[in-house]
Design an enzyme around this catalytic site. Structure first.
Site, PDB file in Angstrom:
ATOM      1  N   ARG A   1       0.836  -1.212   0.000  1.00 21.68           N
ATOM      2  CA  ARG A   1       0.000   0.000   0.000  1.00 21.68           C
ATOM      3  C   ARG A   1       0.867   1.257   0.000  1.00 21.68           C
ATOM      4  O   ARG A   1       0.593   2.210  -0.744  1.00 21.68           O
ATOM      5  CB  ARG A   1      -0.935  -0.009   1.201  1.00 21.68           C
ATOM      6  CG  ARG A   1      -2.017  -1.054   1.078  1.00 21.68           C
ATOM      7  CD  ARG A   1      -2.910  -1.089   2.294  1.00 21.68           C
ATOM      8  NE  ARG A   1      -3.912  -2.139   2.145  1.00 21.68           N
ATOM      9  CZ  ARG A   1      -4.495  -2.747   3.150  1.00 21.68           C
ATOM     10  NH1 ARG A   1      -4.217  -2.407   4.404  1.00 21.68           N
ATOM     11  NH2 ARG A   1      -5.381  -3.689   2.929  1.00 21.68           N
TER      12      ARG A   1
ATOM     13  N   ARG B   1      20.380  -7.266   7.442  1.00 23.71           N
ATOM     14  CA  ARG B   1      19.849  -8.618   7.613  1.00 23.71           C
ATOM     15  C   ARG B   1      20.916  -9.628   8.020  1.00 23.71           C
ATOM     16  O   ARG B   1      20.603 -10.679   8.557  1.00 23.71           O
ATOM     17  CB  ARG B   1      19.183  -9.100   6.328  1.00 23.71           C
ATOM     18  CG  ARG B   1      20.157  -9.596   5.282  1.00 23.71           C
ATOM     19  CD  ARG B   1      19.509  -9.843   3.936  1.00 23.71           C
ATOM     20  NE  ARG B   1      20.329 -10.627   3.055  1.00 23.71           N
ATOM     21  CZ  ARG B   1      21.449 -10.214   2.457  1.00 23.71           C
ATOM     22  NH1 ARG B   1      21.900  -8.995   2.670  1.00 23.71           N
ATOM     23  NH2 ARG B   1      22.117 -11.018   1.655  1.00 23.71           N
TER      24      ARG B   1
END
Length: 154
Positions: A32, A105
């Site tokens: 979105r 990460r």
């Protein structure tokens, strides 16, 4: 094994399922925010990092669940729960680190991979020891405990 003996494994599994659902919700939010409509999987780097973090976590989830349960049933529920919780914590850090940057990460990835390998090793050891006890009459877990001084001489 009785129901009471696996309830902690079940709780860690449910926690893992909730974590996976949370990661999915984060992908929906990122879609979105960055206007990336399904079925597209590419977009701005910020979206792609979140999408890959969720996908990578989902890819490893079956390995985690199987190794958690095998380690818990055949080796030690307490150790399986401990390393399972550490794995989930590592995956949480991995997801958020990856969302920030590809480099972010790495440390949590290595940590969670180590926790997963410990679970796999415990599962393999537990199953192997159970097989040797059932088919060869050798209680390897008791023997290992004895050699390491974890049990009294009998």
């Amino acid at each position: 094994m009785m129901l009471e003996q696996v309830v902690l494994l079940a709780a860690v599994t449910v926690l893992g399922l909730l974590e996976q659902a949370y990661f999915c919700l984060k992908v929906i939010q990122a879609r979105r925010k960055h206007s990336v409509s399904p079925p597209a999987t590419s977009g701005p780097p910020a979206f792609e990092r979140i999408f890959r973090a969720q996908a990578n976590s989902s890819e490893y989830f079956p390995i985690f669940v199987f190794s958690l349960w095998l380690a818990g049933v055949f080796f030690s529920q307490a150790l399986a729960v401990l390393f399972g919780l550490l794995y989930l914590y590592g995956r949480y850090l991995y997801f958020h680190g990856y969302a920030e940057s590809a480099q972010g990460r790495l440390e949590p990835l290595y940590f969670s991979a180590k926790m997963l390998w410990v679970l796999i090793a415990l599962a393999g050891l537990g199953v192997s020891c159970t097989l040797t006890q059932a088919y060869l009459g050798l209680d390897l877990l008791h023997s290992f405990s004895h050699v390491l001084g974890l049990t009294e001489h009998t």
